[in-house]
Scaffold this active site. Structure first.
Site, PDB file in Angstrom:
ATOM      1  N   VAL A 110       0.828  -1.209   0.000  1.00  0.00           N
ATOM      2  CA  VAL A 110       0.000   0.000   0.000  1.00  0.00           C
ATOM      3  C   VAL A 110       0.863   1.261   0.000  1.00  0.00           C
ATOM      4  CG1 VAL A 110      -1.867  -1.182   1.202  1.00  0.00           C
ATOM      5  CG2 VAL A 110      -0.154   0.056   2.549  1.00  0.00           C
ATOM      6  N   ASP A 111       2.178   1.109  -0.205  1.00  0.00           N
ATOM      7  CA  ASP A 111       3.118   2.204   0.026  1.00  0.00           C
ATOM      8  C   ASP A 111       3.353   3.116  -1.174  1.00  0.00           C
ATOM      9  OD1 ASP A 111       4.854   0.669  -1.655  1.00  0.00           O
ATOM     10  OD2 ASP A 111       5.686  -0.351   0.094  1.00  0.00           O
ATOM     11  N   HIS A 126      -4.521  -4.716  -1.982  1.00  0.00           N
ATOM     12  CA  HIS A 126      -4.748  -4.365  -0.580  1.00  0.00           C
ATOM     13  C   HIS A 126      -4.986  -2.868  -0.401  1.00  0.00           C
ATOM     14  CE1 HIS A 126      -2.840  -8.296   1.176  1.00  0.00           C
ATOM     15  NE2 HIS A 126      -3.961  -8.485   0.527  1.00  0.00           N
ATOM     16  N   CYS A 134     -15.041   6.775   2.679  1.00  0.00           N
ATOM     17  CA  CYS A 134     -16.011   7.000   3.745  1.00  0.00           C
ATOM     18  C   CYS A 134     -16.305   5.689   4.450  1.00  0.00           C
ATOM     19  CB  CYS A 134     -17.286   7.597   3.155  1.00  0.00           C
ATOM     20  SG  CYS A 134     -18.594   7.839   4.373  1.00  0.00           S
ATOM     21  N   CYS A 170     -21.416  12.931   3.957  1.00  0.00           N
ATOM     22  CA  CYS A 170     -22.315  12.439   5.014  1.00  0.00           C
ATOM     23  C   CYS A 170     -21.815  12.717   6.424  1.00  0.00           C
ATOM     24  CB  CYS A 170     -22.585  10.945   4.829  1.00  0.00           C
ATOM     25  SG  CYS A 170     -21.161   9.886   5.218  1.00  0.00           S
ATOM     26  N   THR A 210       6.558 -11.946  -0.670  1.00  0.00           N
ATOM     27  CA  THR A 210       5.302 -12.159   0.024  1.00  0.00           C
ATOM     28  C   THR A 210       5.204 -13.600   0.498  1.00  0.00           C
ATOM     29  OG1 THR A 210       2.888 -12.215  -0.179  1.00  0.00           O
ATOM     30  CG2 THR A 210       4.140 -12.510  -2.207  1.00  0.00           C
TER      31      THR A 210
END
Length: 277
Positions: A110-111, A126, A134, A170, A210
């Site tokens: 996610v980097d 991921h 949200c 929201c 991984t």
């Protein structure tokens, strides 16, 4: 490396199911200074100041402890933004330039380092730290708020920053656009069907950095094998893929660093491509 060369040459000349796919995990970013998750010093082993991640990294926990989870998220964000793509990232960019549309990159990371290195054809299964979404009913995906900065673990989130961590539509808390332990993969955020389609059409799948501790990476490997592709497990130690691949045909296991493996792949493919031109 003779077997590796034979695999690359065979896949390159195929007309169908000829994609070169690279499945990467946290080990690929370790040389940039980002700790892995399940290694001896990994985040998931050491945990945080407060909890083990199997509890902390869940939507269930976030619902009751939004500020605490954001505190750790901003610590991770600052860490990620302070490092640079390493040699493995750069070689993967070179391979995409070399293979063009036949190159596919599926990453658990996610980097954002693959994108910063230049890669474009990426499936971030991921999620990523470039975006938030949200946590309420609207599910809106938005760019990470520019007014919310990465922090040291001891730094407090300012009241003004908290305002920017609420959904503009929201009013619900925003959350990082990443996959937590108690969540399931979907297509919109995690490209589950797209990545499995890539796996189906892969002539060879390389597994790098991984351990295969989550289910979609394992399904990706299974899908490639089921459809006649090769799977090359190029990790430094045995892992969850080891059990899956044991005794299977069209499998190659190599125990070395990602950057060394990628350099070998690049050298062979450059030779193969030049011969074809």
């Amino acid at each position: 490396m003779n077997q590796l060369k034979e695999i690359l040459e065979e896949v390159y000349v195929k007309e169908r199911r000829n994609i070169f796919t690279f499945l990467t995990g946290a080990g690929v970013s370790a040389d940039s200074g980002i700790p892995t998750y399940r290694g001896a010093d990994g985040i998931w082993v050491k945990g945080t100041k407060y909890h083990k991640p199997e509890e902390f990294g869940t939507y269930r926990y976030f619902k009751d402890h939004q500020e605490e989870v954001w505190q750790y998220t901003l610590f991770r964000k600052k860490m990620i933004e302070s490092v640079e793509p390493n040699e493995s990232h750069i070689i993967l960019y070179d391979l995409e330039k070399l293979l063009e549309e036949r190159f596919h990159l599926i990453t658990q990371n996610v980097d954002n380092l693959h994108r910063r290195a230049g890669n474009q054809n990426i499936y971030e299964i991921h999620g990523n730290y470039r975006e938030v979404k949200c946590s309420g009913g609207c599910g809106e995906i938005l760019p990470f708020p520019v007014d919310v900065k990465g922090k040291e673990l001891t730094e407090e989130i300012e009241p003004e920053e908290i305002k920017h961590l609420k959904c503009p539509d929201c009013g619900s808390w925003l959350r990082p656009n990443i996959l937590w332990f108690d969540e399931i993969y979907n297509e919109r955020t995690h490209k589950i069907y797209s990545s499995l389609k890539v796996a189906k059409n892969s002539g060879v799948l390389f597994i790098l950095g991984t351990s295969g501790a989550t289910n979609l990476p394992i399904e990706i490997a299974k899908t490639t094998l089921k459809n006649g592709g090769y799977v090359v497990d190029a990790n430094i130690e045995d892992n969850h893929f080891t059990t899956l691949l044991k005794g299977k045909k069209r499998v190659l296991t190599i125990r070395e660093q990602s950057k060394d493996m990628l350099q070998s792949i690049k050298e062979v493919l450059e030779e193969v491509v030049n011969q074809d031109q």
